[in-house]
Design a protein around this motif. Sequence first.
Motif, PDB file in Angstrom:
ATOM      1  N   LYS A  94      -2.362  -4.498   3.636  1.00 57.73           N
ATOM      2  CA  LYS A  94      -1.046  -4.550   3.006  1.00 57.73           C
ATOM      3  C   LYS A  94      -0.011  -3.809   3.839  1.00 57.73           C
ATOM      4  O   LYS A  94      -0.330  -2.835   4.525  1.00 57.73           O
ATOM      5  CB  LYS A  94      -1.098  -3.885   1.631  1.00 57.73           C
ATOM      6  CG  LYS A  94      -1.934  -4.594   0.617  1.00 57.73           C
ATOM      7  CD  LYS A  94      -1.885  -3.823  -0.697  1.00 57.73           C
ATOM      8  CE  LYS A  94      -2.682  -4.514  -1.763  1.00 57.73           C
ATOM      9  NZ  LYS A  94      -2.633  -3.777  -3.030  1.00 57.73           N
ATOM     10  N   GLU A  95       1.223  -4.270   3.736  1.00 57.61           N
ATOM     11  CA  GLU A  95       2.332  -3.502   4.295  1.00 57.61           C
ATOM     12  C   GLU A  95       2.410  -2.195   3.514  1.00 57.61           C
ATOM     13  O   GLU A  95       1.987  -2.123   2.365  1.00 57.61           O
ATOM     14  CB  GLU A  95       3.647  -4.274   4.153  1.00 57.61           C
ATOM     15  CG  GLU A  95       3.660  -5.574   4.931  1.00 57.61           C
ATOM     16  CD  GLU A  95       3.669  -5.356   6.439  1.00 57.61           C
ATOM     17  OE1 GLU A  95       4.247  -4.361   6.909  1.00 57.61           O
ATOM     18  OE2 GLU A  95       3.090  -6.194   7.143  1.00 57.61           O
ATOM     19  N   ALA A 124       2.722   6.074  10.235  1.00 53.91           N
ATOM     20  CA  ALA A 124       2.380   5.201   9.110  1.00 53.91           C
ATOM     21  C   ALA A 124       2.974   3.811   9.268  1.00 53.91           C
ATOM     22  O   ALA A 124       2.319   2.816   8.961  1.00 53.91           O
ATOM     23  CB  ALA A 124       2.872   5.828   7.808  1.00 53.91           C
ATOM     24  N   VAL A 125       4.196   3.727   9.742  1.00 52.88           N
ATOM     25  CA  VAL A 125       4.831   2.408   9.825  1.00 52.88           C
ATOM     26  C   VAL A 125       4.466   1.660  11.096  1.00 52.88           C
ATOM     27  O   VAL A 125       4.599   0.441  11.161  1.00 52.88           O
ATOM     28  CB  VAL A 125       6.370   2.495   9.669  1.00 52.88           C
ATOM     29  CG1 VAL A 125       6.727   3.053   8.306  1.00 52.88           C
ATOM     30  CG2 VAL A 125       7.000   3.308  10.767  1.00 52.88           C
ATOM     31  N   GLU A 126       3.980   2.364  12.110  1.00 58.69           N
ATOM     32  CA  GLU A 126       3.595   1.690  13.351  1.00 58.69           C
ATOM     33  C   GLU A 126       2.129   1.280  13.387  1.00 58.69           C
ATOM     34  O   GLU A 126       1.733   0.495  14.233  1.00 58.69           O
ATOM     35  CB  GLU A 126       3.901   2.587  14.556  1.00 58.69           C
ATOM     36  CG  GLU A 126       5.382   2.723  14.825  1.00 58.69           C
ATOM     37  CD  GLU A 126       5.678   3.575  16.038  1.00 58.69           C
ATOM     38  OE1 GLU A 126       4.780   4.304  16.508  1.00 58.69           O
ATOM     39  OE2 GLU A 126       6.820   3.519  16.507  1.00 58.69           O
ATOM     40  N   THR A 127       1.311   1.795  12.480  1.00 54.02           N
ATOM     41  CA  THR A 127      -0.112   1.495  12.457  1.00 54.02           C
ATOM     42  C   THR A 127      -0.367   0.288  11.562  1.00 54.02           C
ATOM     43  O   THR A 127       0.144   0.214  10.449  1.00 54.02           O
ATOM     44  CB  THR A 127      -0.907   2.703  11.907  1.00 54.02           C
ATOM     45  OG1 THR A 127      -0.607   3.838  12.693  1.00 54.02           O
ATOM     46  CG2 THR A 127      -2.394   2.438  11.927  1.00 54.02           C
ATOM     47  N   ALA A 187       6.889  15.822   9.510  1.00 55.96           N
ATOM     48  CA  ALA A 187       7.033  14.769   8.500  1.00 55.96           C
ATOM     49  C   ALA A 187       7.489  13.473   9.162  1.00 55.96           C
ATOM     50  O   ALA A 187       6.976  12.393   8.860  1.00 55.96           O
ATOM     51  CB  ALA A 187       8.032  15.201   7.424  1.00 55.96           C
ATOM     52  N   ARG A 188       8.443  13.572  10.080  1.00 55.55           N
ATOM     53  CA  ARG A 188       8.935  12.382  10.781  1.00 55.55           C
ATOM     54  C   ARG A 188       7.809  11.721  11.558  1.00 55.55           C
ATOM     55  O   ARG A 188       7.654  10.497  11.539  1.00 55.55           O
ATOM     56  CB  ARG A 188      10.076  12.756  11.724  1.00 55.55           C
ATOM     57  CG  ARG A 188      10.693  11.531  12.399  1.00 55.55           C
ATOM     58  CD  ARG A 188      11.642  11.920  13.486  1.00 55.55           C
ATOM     59  NE  ARG A 188      10.859  12.528  14.553  1.00 55.55           N
ATOM     60  CZ  ARG A 188      11.348  13.365  15.447  1.00 55.55           C
ATOM     61  NH1 ARG A 188      12.602  13.724  15.392  1.00 55.55           N
ATOM     62  NH2 ARG A 188      10.587  13.860  16.383  1.00 55.55           N
ATOM     63  N   ASP A 189       6.977  12.510  12.233  1.00 54.41           N
ATOM     64  CA  ASP A 189       5.865  11.955  13.004  1.00 54.41           C
ATOM     65  C   ASP A 189       4.881  11.217  12.103  1.00 54.41           C
ATOM     66  O   ASP A 189       4.353  10.167  12.472  1.00 54.41           O
ATOM     67  CB  ASP A 189       5.152  13.047  13.790  1.00 54.41           C
ATOM     68  CG  ASP A 189       5.994  13.609  14.918  1.00 54.41           C
ATOM     69  OD1 ASP A 189       7.029  12.976  15.271  1.00 54.41           O
ATOM     70  OD2 ASP A 189       5.631  14.676  15.439  1.00 54.41           O
ATOM     71  N   ARG A 190       4.614  11.739  10.909  1.00 54.02           N
ATOM     72  CA  ARG A 190       3.716  11.059   9.962  1.00 54.02           C
ATOM     73  C   ARG A 190       4.317   9.746   9.481  1.00 54.02           C
ATOM     74  O   ARG A 190       3.611   8.760   9.313  1.00 54.02           O
ATOM     75  CB  ARG A 190       3.420  11.960   8.765  1.00 54.02           C
ATOM     76  CG  ARG A 190       2.462  13.080   9.139  1.00 54.02           C
ATOM     77  CD  ARG A 190       1.780  13.705   7.965  1.00 54.02           C
ATOM     78  NE  ARG A 190       1.068  12.732   7.146  1.00 54.02           N
ATOM     79  CZ  ARG A 190       0.827  12.920   5.851  1.00 54.02           C
ATOM     80  NH1 ARG A 190       1.229  14.007   5.246  1.00 54.02           N
ATOM     81  NH2 ARG A 190       0.184  12.011   5.155  1.00 54.02           N
ATOM     82  N   GLY A 208       0.869  -1.155   0.000  1.00 57.37           N
ATOM     83  CA  GLY A 208       0.000   0.000   0.000  1.00 57.37           C
ATOM     84  C   GLY A 208       0.910   1.210   0.000  1.00 57.37           C
ATOM     85  O   GLY A 208       2.018   1.173   0.539  1.00 57.37           O
ATOM     86  N   VAL A 209       0.510   2.294  -0.619  1.00 56.22           N
ATOM     87  CA  VAL A 209       1.389   3.460  -0.752  1.00 56.22           C
ATOM     88  C   VAL A 209       0.878   4.608   0.105  1.00 56.22           C
ATOM     89  O   VAL A 209      -0.299   4.930   0.083  1.00 56.22           O
ATOM     90  CB  VAL A 209       1.484   3.909  -2.228  1.00 56.22           C
ATOM     91  CG1 VAL A 209       2.317   5.164  -2.358  1.00 56.22           C
ATOM     92  CG2 VAL A 209       2.053   2.800  -3.091  1.00 56.22           C
ATOM     93  N   LEU A 210       1.780   5.204   0.845  1.00 59.73           N
ATOM     94  CA  LEU A 210       1.501   6.442   1.566  1.00 59.73           C
ATOM     95  C   LEU A 210       2.533   7.450   1.108  1.00 59.73           C
ATOM     96  O   LEU A 210       3.736   7.241   1.283  1.00 59.73           O
ATOM     97  CB  LEU A 210       1.608   6.252   3.078  1.00 59.73           C
ATOM     98  CG  LEU A 210       1.518   7.553   3.882  1.00 59.73           C
ATOM     99  CD1 LEU A 210       0.141   8.192   3.736  1.00 59.73           C
ATOM    100  CD2 LEU A 210       1.849   7.308   5.327  1.00 59.73           C
TER     101      LEU A 210
END
Length: 82
Positions: free
Chosen positions: A60-61, A46-49, A39-42, A24-26
């Motif tokens: 999807k990852e 994204a990677v922890e959710t 930006a770092r917080d986003r 999946g793309v973010l």
Amino acid sequence: MLHGPPGLGKTTLAHVAATLAGYGVLEINASDERSGTAARDRIIEAVETIGIDRSGRRGKERCVILDECDGGDAVFPTPEED
């Protein structure tokens, strides 16, 4: 890391490659964020959710595309900020 002049298709290539690899793309546009910390917080969020699809299974990852990272502050903190 992709680098080149504007309009070359770097972001499109990143989206296609991630999608074909099954991610999946973010996309995070670093120049749209107010600071590198935002930006770092986003990215961290994204990677922890864990995503859940409509059937309740794990989604999807994610592949995080950090676009225009040269247009904002540094994304990673300096040692003083840790």
